[in-house]
Design a protein around this motif. Structure first.
Motif, PDB file in Angstrom:
ATOM      1  N   ARG A 403     -31.439  62.090  -7.431  1.00 38.69           N
ATOM      2  CA  ARG A 403     -32.785  61.255  -6.991  1.00 38.69           C
ATOM      3  C   ARG A 403     -32.674  61.580  -5.429  1.00 38.69           C
ATOM      4  NH1 ARG A 403     -34.316  58.253 -10.968  1.00 38.69           N
ATOM      5  NH2 ARG A 403     -36.136  57.428  -9.973  1.00 38.69           N
ATOM      6  N   PHE A 405     -34.537  61.287  -1.529  1.00 35.02           N
ATOM      7  CA  PHE A 405     -34.861  60.284  -0.753  1.00 35.02           C
ATOM      8  C   PHE A 405     -35.829  60.940   0.369  1.00 35.02           C
ATOM      9  CE2 PHE A 405     -31.549  58.257  -2.951  1.00 35.02           C
ATOM     10  CZ  PHE A 405     -32.108  57.165  -3.210  1.00 35.02           C
ATOM     11  N   TYR A 684     -29.034  45.173  -1.738  1.00 39.11           N
ATOM     12  CA  TYR A 684     -30.130  45.971  -1.295  1.00 39.11           C
ATOM     13  C   TYR A 684     -29.813  47.773  -1.399  1.00 39.11           C
ATOM     14  CZ  TYR A 684     -33.264  48.854   2.107  1.00 39.11           C
ATOM     15  OH  TYR A 684     -34.020  49.320   2.611  1.00 39.11           O
ATOM     16  N   ASP A 687     -30.148  48.673  -5.148  1.00 39.73           N
ATOM     17  CA  ASP A 687     -31.386  48.767  -5.562  1.00 39.73           C
ATOM     18  C   ASP A 687     -32.136  50.079  -4.900  1.00 39.73           C
ATOM     19  OD1 ASP A 687     -31.132  46.342  -6.976  1.00 39.73           O
ATOM     20  OD2 ASP A 687     -31.918  45.138  -5.514  1.00 39.73           O
ATOM     21  N   LEU A 688     -31.431  50.544  -3.716  1.00 35.98           N
ATOM     22  CA  LEU A 688     -32.143  51.935  -3.274  1.00 35.98           C
ATOM     23  C   LEU A 688     -31.767  53.039  -4.018  1.00 35.98           C
ATOM     24  CD1 LEU A 688     -33.543  52.280  -0.400  1.00 35.98           C
ATOM     25  CD2 LEU A 688     -31.546  52.758   0.536  1.00 35.98           C
ATOM     26  N   LYS A 691     -34.560  54.089  -6.014  1.00 37.72           N
ATOM     27  CA  LYS A 691     -36.067  54.235  -5.616  1.00 37.72           C
ATOM     28  C   LYS A 691     -36.199  55.669  -5.124  1.00 37.72           C
ATOM     29  CE  LYS A 691     -37.149  49.743  -5.113  1.00 37.72           C
ATOM     30  NZ  LYS A 691     -36.891  49.178  -3.676  1.00 37.72           N
ATOM     31  N   PRO A 702     -41.474  57.510  -8.273  1.00 41.68           N
ATOM     32  CA  PRO A 702     -42.340  56.621  -7.776  1.00 41.68           C
ATOM     33  C   PRO A 702     -43.131  56.947  -6.583  1.00 41.68           C
ATOM     34  CG  PRO A 702     -40.240  55.553  -8.303  1.00 41.68           C
ATOM     35  CD  PRO A 702     -40.206  57.188  -8.463  1.00 41.68           C
ATOM     36  N   ASP A 706     -44.456  50.816  -1.064  1.00 46.27           N
ATOM     37  CA  ASP A 706     -43.135  50.177  -0.844  1.00 46.27           C
ATOM     38  C   ASP A 706     -41.921  51.263  -1.151  1.00 46.27           C
ATOM     39  OD1 ASP A 706     -44.507  47.983   0.190  1.00 46.27           O
ATOM     40  OD2 ASP A 706     -44.375  47.009  -1.622  1.00 46.27           O
ATOM     41  N   THR A 707     -42.266  51.799  -2.243  1.00 46.37           N
ATOM     42  CA  THR A 707     -41.368  52.719  -2.547  1.00 46.37           C
ATOM     43  C   THR A 707     -40.963  53.888  -1.678  1.00 46.37           C
ATOM     44  OG1 THR A 707     -41.702  52.338  -4.722  1.00 46.37           O
ATOM     45  CG2 THR A 707     -40.243  54.318  -4.560  1.00 46.37           C
ATOM     46  N   ASP A 710     -39.024  52.600   1.283  1.00 47.79           N
ATOM     47  CA  ASP A 710     -37.596  52.508   0.949  1.00 47.79           C
ATOM     48  C   ASP A 710     -37.059  53.770   1.090  1.00 47.79           C
ATOM     49  OD1 ASP A 710     -37.561  49.818   0.485  1.00 47.79           O
ATOM     50  OD2 ASP A 710     -38.143  49.930  -1.400  1.00 47.79           O
ATOM     51  N   ARG A 711     -37.645  54.843   0.686  1.00 48.18           N
ATOM     52  CA  ARG A 711     -37.060  56.252   0.722  1.00 48.18           C
ATOM     53  C   ARG A 711     -36.794  56.805   2.354  1.00 48.18           C
ATOM     54  NH1 ARG A 711     -39.654  57.770  -4.452  1.00 48.18           N
ATOM     55  NH2 ARG A 711     -41.406  58.728  -3.417  1.00 48.18           N
ATOM     56  N   GLU A 732     -31.608  56.105 -14.634  1.00 45.88           N
ATOM     57  CA  GLU A 732     -32.098  54.724 -13.809  1.00 45.88           C
ATOM     58  C   GLU A 732     -31.097  54.767 -12.474  1.00 45.88           C
ATOM     59  OE1 GLU A 732     -34.825  53.542 -14.037  1.00 45.88           O
ATOM     60  OE2 GLU A 732     -35.272  54.763 -15.768  1.00 45.88           O
TER      61      GLU A 732
END
Length: 828
Positions: A403, A405, A684, A687-688, A691, A702, A706-707, A710-711, A732
């Motif tokens: 994933r 960022f 936090y 959960d990041l 994202k 996403p 907001d996403t 976050d990235r 996930e």
């Protein structure tokens, strides 16, 4: 009919000519030769190192260390050149001029080049030319005195020597890796992620002071530099200055003392002496059970570990003259002896380790532990959740979902609206033209019996719509240059300096040459600009411009670049460090004067804040790190500190300039707060992870506002992302990676108490940017109107609070396997 045939032949001729021109760049590529004398055979060339310690990474600045031996008979000026290719197919040629000394043997020089994201797929070509003096006007404009003349030699290296953009790197100055190898341990060599975590960090050990770059551009790929058993006296002034600049810009230098560290105390022979913490060295020999019980908890989670008797070490006690940030104690044992101490230097820091972690006696015992010791020095995450001391180092996590960022950067600066408007307008005009010049005109003439005038009507429509098209083009085409940026602004409380990184799209609505300068335009090694792209150059559009051209760039680190312009966009990356232009958050007392923040034992922060930014701060978050957790609680834990992240949005959707925030009221939980509410603040970073955008191309995933925010914030927290639990294969969770934001991680601040505020300032053309961009298209350089988003990252260091090393339930600090385990009393 004959007219139509002639028209079709003309179109075919134009297309054929365009195809031939599009293929021309390939034939213009320099002919490659093996290492050794190139064309002319007048010099011998060899690429000694791609990056410091061979750690060059695609999509980043890299120093290319070139060895040259002049086979001529007299001293002369030689231009060294490293050729790359940007997204337009043009060729940035990074050049540096040196003076050779024939007969004195090989000489070495660094040339600094920005490697594009697809650099690993291309050969890197290095050439040497006889230097020809430039005309004074051209020399002043370009900032160099010479241009290449006759080719003296050429060599090349295949791009496979360049690591992929996902791989981080940490250079080690000295032979001993000192237990850092855990940061590069992966399941498969092809995986860019750790065996039990996220991105891999290649440990480039064995580097000597003579191998370090002489300009800060060569240190841009690194967030941390570790110095083990090398002699600092071998640093030249230029290399020492580059290292200092790298620290000031936000880097982290870790110095590990050996058993005989006298050279570090010699101000005359140690050019780094002024950077070290202001401490006195007290040499001790660690021996006996008492010392083992005091020091081992700092080094390992293994209960059966032993400390070698007689090990030389140095207690680092602050001098009486030390200021609050000149000797910050990070780690001390239960006898209150400081072993790891830090000094803040502008936006960065220098950490001094008194334990001899380079000793063979330590290394043979598996000390120090990567997770137990180095996580606390570097501020990285701890053990995977649920890991036991016995299982340390044995967990194999096969995460399969990378994933990213920083995959939004290109999209956030793309000028797609202007392009879309032009395309829609063009399609609309063509549609109306086709209808009027074709069926509608014919039907109208047929109704009045004038079909013979169809060709005349067709020509008339063509003339009218040609004029309409030219008018629309003139109306839609941008008439002035501008830039759209996404940027990161770093400020540390107590420093009047700032560091900025911008990714930008520069629109130049003219043909010829354009020159972009970052900052004041004065020569400075802390201002760098380079062509940039989010993905491979020619693979994006499928072909280059038909008139691709080379353009020169300073090989000492360029604060400006002059490139071909074709009334289109040039994407750039700019890095800058200097006197702060924007205001920043600041602590206030009750009277509005300069104040201070404080944190209590429960992690609540007290104090008042306001900011002087040029616009409101939106989507703000407050990060509170009260300090490292008690060592006895860390076995099996996933982090070294209980960090809480508060959103400012519920109370301050837009934090306006001058508006005062009472942090005590903001962070004091209500009486009816549920345990899961506090747990959510501490979750936090976990959960990041979800994202990030999935897939190696990183263009999907996403896309909500907001996403994306976050990235953007995740660039500061890559070292904080908690590793997936053992055995977790969930897509996930995945593993976090980055390509373009290396060097922006703030994890090292989490090894000491601090407060951070992150937020976004929307930048428009009427507000001053955090660093000015200037454009010159043939006249005087003019400020470039700039709009976009700036991610503001403010750090407020709190007073030192070394973690308690005593076992839970022990008041005397004695160590026992029973007491050295996860605690339940909530102590830090």
């Amino acid at each position: 009919m004959r007219f139509l045939l002639i028209a079709m032949l003309c179109v075919c001729a134009v297309l054929t000519a365009g195809g031939l021109l599009a293929e021309a760049p390939g034939s213009a590529q320099p002919e490659l030769s093996a290492a050794g004398p190139g064309s002319g055979g007048e010099v011998r060339l060899e690429i000694r190192s791609l990056g410091v310690g061979g750690s060059a990474r695609a999509g980043e600045w890299a120093g290319v260390q070139i060895e040259i031996e002049d086979l001529g008979s007299s001293q002369r000026e030689v231009v060294l050149e490293v050729a790359t290719t940007d997204i337009d197919g043009d060729e940035p040629r990074y050049r540096r001029t040196i003076t050779t000394n024939p007969g004195s043997g090989p000489e070495r020089a660094w040339v600094y080049a920005f490697l594009q994201i697809d650099a690993a797929d291309r050969p890197l070509v290095v050439s040497a030319y006889a230097a020809e003096p430039l005309e004074p006007a051209a020399a002043e404009r370009l900032g160099v005195r010479f241009e290449p003349g006759r080719l003296l030699g050429r060599t090349a290296v295949q791009g496979g020597a360049i690591s992929s953009a996902e791989i981080a790197a940490m250079p080690v100055i000295g032979r001993a890796p000192a237990g850092l190898s855990g940061y590069e341990r992966r399941v498969r060599a092809s995986d860019p992620w750790l065996e039990g975590g996220h991105e891999v960090t290649t440990i480039a050990a064995g580097i000597q002071p003579a191998d370090l770059p002489d300009r800060v551009a060569g240190l841009m790929p690194f967030e941390t530099v570790v110095w083990t058993d090398a002699e600092p006296s071998r640093l030249t002034p230029a290399r020492a200055a580059a290292l200092r600049r790298g620290v000031e810009m936000g880097g982290h230098l870790v110095v590990c003392l050996t058993a005989t560290p006298q050279i570090w105390l010699d101000d005359g022979r140690n050019p780094l002496a002024a950077l070290l913490p202001d401490v006195e060295f007290e040499r001790v020999a660690l021996e006996g059970e008492r010392d083992a019980r005091s020091v081992l908890p700092l080094l390992t989670y293994q209960r059966n570990a032993t400390l070698p008797d007689g090990l030389g070490a140095h207690v680092l006690r602050a001098r009486a003259t030390a200021g609050p940030e000149d000797a910050i104690a990070l780690l001390r044992d239960d006898q209150r002896r400081p072993w790891v101490v830090r000094r803040r230097v502008e936006l960065g820091m220098v950490t001094l380790v008194g334990l001899d972690v380079t000793s063979r006696l330590m290394i043979d015992r598996g000390l120090p532990g990567t997770r137990a010791f180095w996580h606390r020095v570097l501020g990285r995450t701890g053990l995977p959740a649920g890991e036991t001391p016995e299982a340390a180092g044995q967990v194999r996590v096969m995460a399969t979902s990378p994933r990213f960022f920083d995959s939004d950067l290109a999209g956030l600066i793309a000028k797609s609206q202007a392009v879309l408007l032009g395309v829609v307008a063009g399609l609309g005009v063509f549609g109306v033209y086709w209808l009027l010049a074709g069926p509608l005109c014919f039907l109208l003439l047929k109704r009045v019996g004038q079909e013979r005038l169809s060709w005349l009507a067709f020509v008339a429509a063509a003339v009218v719509f040609t004029l309409v098209s030219w008018g629309l083009v003139s109306a839609v085409k941008p008439s002035r240059p501008d830039a759209t940026v996404i940027g990161f602004l770093d400020v540390v409380d107590g420093s009047d300096r700032a560091s900025v990184r911008l990714f930008g799209s520069v629109l130049v609505p003219s043909y010829g040459q354009g020159r972009v300068t970052v900052g004041s335009g004065e020569a400075s090694e802390t201002a760098l600009v380079a062509p940039w792209t989010d993905s491979g150059g020619l693979t994006v559009g499928g072909a280059a411009f038909p008139d691709v051209r080379p353009y020169p760039v300073s090989g000492r680190g360029a604060s400006s670049i002059e490139f071909p312009t074709r009334s289109t966009v040039k994407t750039i990356r700019a890095d800058w460090f200097g006197e702060r232009v924007w205001g920043s958050p600041r602590a206030l007392d009750a009277d509005g004067l300069a104040g201070r923040l404080r944190v209590d034992a429960q992690g609540r922060i007290f104090g008042r804040l306001a900011h002087g930014l040029p616009g409101p701060l939106v989507d703000g978050i407050l990060v509170i790190n009260p300090g490292q957790a008690r060592l006895a609680r860390q076995v099996g834990r996933g982090d070294i500190a209980d960090i809480e992240v508060w959103s400012l949005k519920p109370a301050f959707q837009r934090w306006e300039p001058g508006q005062v925030i009472d942090l005590g009221g903001l962070t004091t939980p209500p009486e009816n707060e549920r345990p899961q509410d506090r747990a959510a603040r501490r979750q936090y970073f976990e959960d990041l992870v979800g994202k990030g955008a999935g897939g190696f191309q990183a263009l999907e995933g996403p896309a909500g506002g907001d996403t994306i925010v976050d990235r953007l914030y995740a660039a500061a927290f890559m070292s904080r992302l908690p590793p997936p639990p053992p055995g977790d294969r969930s897509t996930e969770r995945g593993v976090g990676l980055r390509r373009h934001t290396h060097g922006l991680d703030l994890g090292h601040w989490f090894s000491q108490p601090c407060v951070m505020i992150l937020g976004i300032v929307e930048l428009d053309e009427d507000s001053p940017p955090p660093v000015e961009l200037r454009l010159d298209t043939g006249g005087e350089p003019q400020p470039l109107p700039t709009s976009g988003r700036i991610v503001v990252r403010w750090v407020y260091p709190l007073p030192a609070a070394p973690p308690d090393t005593r076992p839970i339930g022990s008041e005397q600090g004695t160590f026992s396997p029973e007491g050295f385990g996860p605690g339940t009393d909530g102590s830090r």
